[in-house]
Design a protein around this motif. Structure first.
Motif, PDB file in Angstrom:
ATOM      1  N   VAL A 182       0.939  -1.486  -0.019  1.00 30.88           N
ATOM      2  CA  VAL A 182      -0.180  -0.059   0.097  1.00 30.88           C
ATOM      3  C   VAL A 182       0.428   1.167   0.029  1.00 30.88           C
ATOM      4  O   VAL A 182       1.715   1.745   0.792  1.00 30.88           O
ATOM      5  CB  VAL A 182      -0.249   0.201   1.231  1.00 30.88           C
ATOM      6  CG1 VAL A 182      -1.651   0.993   1.254  1.00 30.88           C
ATOM      7  CG2 VAL A 182      -1.746  -1.466   0.935  1.00 30.88           C
ATOM      8  N   ALA A 183       0.861   1.987  -1.496  1.00 31.22           N
ATOM      9  CA  ALA A 183       1.639   3.417  -1.202  1.00 31.22           C
ATOM     10  C   ALA A 183       1.126   4.459  -0.288  1.00 31.22           C
ATOM     11  O   ALA A 183       1.547   5.595  -0.508  1.00 31.22           O
ATOM     12  CB  ALA A 183       1.944   4.308  -2.768  1.00 31.22           C
ATOM     13  N   GLY A 184      -0.169   4.356  -0.447  1.00 35.86           N
ATOM     14  CA  GLY A 184      -0.934   5.488   0.186  1.00 35.86           C
ATOM     15  C   GLY A 184      -2.620   4.967   0.438  1.00 35.86           C
ATOM     16  O   GLY A 184      -3.291   4.100  -0.146  1.00 35.86           O
ATOM     17  N   ALA A 185      -3.116   5.308   1.376  1.00 35.67           N
ATOM     18  CA  ALA A 185      -4.906   4.793   0.703  1.00 35.67           C
ATOM     19  C   ALA A 185      -5.884   6.765   1.607  1.00 35.67           C
ATOM     20  O   ALA A 185      -5.097   7.334   1.669  1.00 35.67           O
ATOM     21  CB  ALA A 185      -5.181   4.266   2.209  1.00 35.67           C
ATOM     22  N   ASP A 186      -6.822   6.030   1.058  1.00 31.90           N
ATOM     23  CA  ASP A 186      -8.076   7.484   1.358  1.00 31.90           C
ATOM     24  C   ASP A 186      -8.969   6.692   2.235  1.00 31.90           C
ATOM     25  O   ASP A 186      -9.574   5.532   1.197  1.00 31.90           O
ATOM     26  CB  ASP A 186      -7.962   8.630   0.676  1.00 31.90           C
ATOM     27  CG  ASP A 186      -8.141   8.493  -0.269  1.00 31.90           C
ATOM     28  OD1 ASP A 186      -9.661   7.037  -0.669  1.00 31.90           O
ATOM     29  OD2 ASP A 186      -8.006   8.109  -1.962  1.00 31.90           O
ATOM     30  N   LEU A 187      -9.852   7.725   3.109  1.00 33.25           N
ATOM     31  CA  LEU A 187     -11.681   6.604   3.573  1.00 33.25           C
ATOM     32  C   LEU A 187     -12.338   8.727   2.696  1.00 33.25           C
ATOM     33  O   LEU A 187     -11.557   9.781   3.636  1.00 33.25           O
ATOM     34  CB  LEU A 187     -11.040   7.067   5.053  1.00 33.25           C
ATOM     35  CG  LEU A 187     -12.509   6.349   5.751  1.00 33.25           C
ATOM     36  CD1 LEU A 187     -13.647   8.145   5.831  1.00 33.25           C
ATOM     37  CD2 LEU A 187     -13.223   5.319   4.582  1.00 33.25           C
ATOM     38  N   VAL A 188     -12.978   8.740   2.027  1.00 32.35           N
ATOM     39  CA  VAL A 188     -13.508   9.840   1.868  1.00 32.35           C
ATOM     40  C   VAL A 188     -15.496   9.910   1.730  1.00 32.35           C
ATOM     41  O   VAL A 188     -15.556   8.529   1.818  1.00 32.35           O
ATOM     42  CB  VAL A 188     -13.127  10.149   0.120  1.00 32.35           C
ATOM     43  CG1 VAL A 188     -11.795   9.830   0.423  1.00 32.35           C
ATOM     44  CG2 VAL A 188     -13.947   8.717  -1.231  1.00 32.35           C
ATOM     45  N   GLU A 189     -15.375  10.792   1.374  1.00 27.60           N
ATOM     46  CA  GLU A 189     -17.426  11.000   1.049  1.00 27.60           C
ATOM     47  C   GLU A 189     -18.034  10.752   2.386  1.00 27.60           C
ATOM     48  O   GLU A 189     -19.220  10.882   2.245  1.00 27.60           O
ATOM     49  CB  GLU A 189     -18.108  10.298  -0.311  1.00 27.60           C
ATOM     50  CG  GLU A 189     -17.469  10.351  -1.598  1.00 27.60           C
ATOM     51  CD  GLU A 189     -17.345  11.687  -1.549  1.00 27.60           C
ATOM     52  OE1 GLU A 189     -18.837  12.294  -1.489  1.00 27.60           O
ATOM     53  OE2 GLU A 189     -17.649  11.956  -3.166  1.00 27.60           O
ATOM     54  N   VAL A 190     -17.376  11.548   4.044  1.00 30.35           N
ATOM     55  CA  VAL A 190     -17.848  11.510   4.584  1.00 30.35           C
ATOM     56  C   VAL A 190     -18.359  12.553   5.277  1.00 30.35           C
ATOM     57  O   VAL A 190     -17.749  13.677   5.141  1.00 30.35           O
ATOM     58  CB  VAL A 190     -16.968  10.869   6.203  1.00 30.35           C
ATOM     59  CG1 VAL A 190     -17.980  11.740   7.508  1.00 30.35           C
ATOM     60  CG2 VAL A 190     -16.940   9.730   6.489  1.00 30.35           C
ATOM     61  N   SER A 191     -20.139  13.076   4.998  1.00 29.43           N
ATOM     62  CA  SER A 191     -20.549  14.015   5.061  1.00 29.43           C
ATOM     63  C   SER A 191     -21.131  14.185   6.218  1.00 29.43           C
ATOM     64  O   SER A 191     -22.046  14.166   6.210  1.00 29.43           O
ATOM     65  CB  SER A 191     -21.225  13.955   3.923  1.00 29.43           C
ATOM     66  OG  SER A 191     -22.181  15.504   4.068  1.00 29.43           O
ATOM     67  N   PRO A 192     -20.508  14.945   7.225  1.00 30.69           N
ATOM     68  CA  PRO A 192     -21.219  15.252   8.583  1.00 30.69           C
ATOM     69  C   PRO A 192     -22.664  15.205   8.367  1.00 30.69           C
ATOM     70  O   PRO A 192     -23.912  15.491   9.635  1.00 30.69           O
ATOM     71  CB  PRO A 192     -20.487  15.792   9.282  1.00 30.69           C
ATOM     72  CG  PRO A 192     -19.379  15.890   8.818  1.00 30.69           C
ATOM     73  CD  PRO A 192     -19.743  15.418   7.284  1.00 30.69           C
ATOM     74  N   PRO A 193     -23.415  16.316   8.019  1.00 26.84           N
ATOM     75  CA  PRO A 193     -24.831  16.774   7.901  1.00 26.84           C
ATOM     76  C   PRO A 193     -25.887  15.977   7.482  1.00 26.84           C
ATOM     77  O   PRO A 193     -27.188  16.428   8.256  1.00 26.84           O
ATOM     78  CB  PRO A 193     -25.128  18.351   6.583  1.00 26.84           C
ATOM     79  CG  PRO A 193     -23.125  18.453   6.507  1.00 26.84           C
ATOM     80  CD  PRO A 193     -22.552  17.461   6.750  1.00 26.84           C
ATOM     81  N   PHE A 194     -25.749  14.771   6.875  1.00 26.16           N
ATOM     82  CA  PHE A 194     -26.115  13.867   6.596  1.00 26.16           C
ATOM     83  C   PHE A 194     -26.626  12.652   8.280  1.00 26.16           C
ATOM     84  O   PHE A 194     -27.184  11.765   7.593  1.00 26.16           O
ATOM     85  CB  PHE A 194     -25.912  13.029   5.659  1.00 26.16           C
ATOM     86  CG  PHE A 194     -26.317  14.141   4.785  1.00 26.16           C
ATOM     87  CD1 PHE A 194     -27.844  14.500   4.300  1.00 26.16           C
ATOM     88  CD2 PHE A 194     -25.353  14.488   3.769  1.00 26.16           C
ATOM     89  CE1 PHE A 194     -27.351  16.070   3.292  1.00 26.16           C
ATOM     90  CE2 PHE A 194     -25.213  15.816   3.056  1.00 26.16           C
ATOM     91  CZ  PHE A 194     -26.981  16.689   2.565  1.00 26.16           C
ATOM     92  N   ASP A 195     -25.498  12.961   8.954  1.00 23.59           N
ATOM     93  CA  ASP A 195     -25.729  12.118  10.088  1.00 23.59           C
ATOM     94  C   ASP A 195     -24.842  12.462  11.538  1.00 23.59           C
ATOM     95  O   ASP A 195     -23.325  12.643  11.663  1.00 23.59           O
ATOM     96  CB  ASP A 195     -24.902  10.593   9.948  1.00 23.59           C
ATOM     97  CG  ASP A 195     -24.217   9.562  10.838  1.00 23.59           C
ATOM     98  OD1 ASP A 195     -25.846   9.688  12.475  1.00 23.59           O
ATOM     99  OD2 ASP A 195     -24.092   8.167  10.595  1.00 23.59           O
TER     100      ASP A 195
END
Length: 320
Positions: free
Chosen positions: A281-294
């Motif tokens: 794994v050269a790098g990783a991401d976790l995206v699209e968490v949108s607090p207004p909807f939770d």
């Protein structure tokens, strides 16, 4: 064992609701810090959602993810791995975007990640919408194209939106293939589902050799079998991992801008990352968490739990 400076603050020492929130309660080591060169894996926030085409909000994701991450502890519950002892980890802070200018924001992001690459730091990114991945890849792929394991409901392979807009959260991996950042024959996209505009993205994938595993196949085969194929596709050479939280069924992760029903449950969301064991794994991401909807933070807690799983995989693939 890594330097104790890089170990997270324990909940036995300071209550989890106290102190300044950093990712997983790690030290804050911004660029220019005297310990910058010692960091192995840097956790980075990219609070930016200018690529969003419908429901905005992921610009607030990194802040909520940091807060939720105070619940992350030191040891993996299944493997016993203690990643903060295997690696020197730190919160590198946020990349400051320009919310009024997509191109300037992408330049800022790439410049920041160029600094990580120069320092030998592997990034674990918290977005932000999925366009975030493109400027990150522009930095990480300078030595050559990467493979990619992509967990998502959507391919993000569209050519353009809105009469020629080439940069949205639905286009990053089309651009990444076109720019030579990703080797399409070493890309696998897992969990794809939902109603469709047309088949243009699927046709592109087929034309360049991207493997799409739709959700029906995922459920029929099961995570272990699917991830065995994913490991075979990307092989032993450097690979990027991109995880859109909308891969998970909205019953378990409602806080996202483009939810799609019929997805994996929260346990399967962790299980697929564990199936990356052995991937470089050269790098990783976790995206699209949108607090207004939770606003409850449940989606963010699942998100940082996934980030911890990714960190454990990265701890098992130390650079030579």
């Amino acid at each position: 064992m890594s330097d104790p400076f890089f170990h997270p603050v324990s909940g036995f020492e300071l209550p989890r609701f106290a102190g300044i929130p950093t990712f997983m309660r790690l030290p804050h080591v911004p660029p220019g810090h005297d310990r910058w060169a010692e960091v192995d894996v840097g956790l980075v926030g990219v609070p930016w959602d200018s690529g969003t085409t419908n429901r905005p909000g992921p610009r607030h994701g990194p802040r909520q993810l940091r807060d939720a991450s105070t619940m992350i502890r030191a040891e993996h519950p299944v493997t016993g791995l203690r990643p903060f002892e295997a690696l020197s980890c730190a919160d590198l802070g946020d990349v400051g975007p320009n919310p009024a200018d997509i191109q300037d924001s992408m330049t800022r992001i790439t410049t920041f990640y160029d600094g990580l690459v120069s320092a030998g730091i592997r990034p674990l990114t918290a977005g932000g919408d999925h366009l975030t991945s493109l400027p990150v890849l522009r930095a990480l792929a300078r030595p050559g194209p990467l493979g990619m394991v992509h967990f998502d409901s959507h391919t993000d392979l569209f050519h353009s939106y809105f009469n020629g807009q080439m940069y949205t959260h639905g286009t990053p991996f089309r651009r990444a293939v076109e720019e030579g950042l990703l080797d399409p024959k070493r890309i696998v996209q897992i969990g794809i589902r939902g109603t469709m505009y047309d088949r243009e993205d699927r046709d592109f994938a087929e034309s360049v050799g991207i493997r799409i595993i739709p959700i029906e196949e995922f459920h029929a085969r099961g995570p272990e079998d699917v991830m065995a194929e994913a490991r075979e596709i990307v092989g032993p050479t450097p690979t990027y991992v991109s995880y859109d939280i909308d891969f998970v069924d909205p019953t378990f992760a409602p806080g996202t801008g483009t939810p799609e029903v019929g997805g994996p449950n929260a346990y399967q969301a962790l299980q697929v990352v564990r199936g990356l064991e052995g991937v470089t794994v050269a790098g990783a991401d976790l995206v699209e968490v949108s607090p207004p909807f939770d606003a409850s933070g449940g989606t963010a807690f699942l998100g940082v739990s996934i980030m911890f799983e990714l960190l454990c995989i990265m701890a098992g693939t130390l650079p030579a």
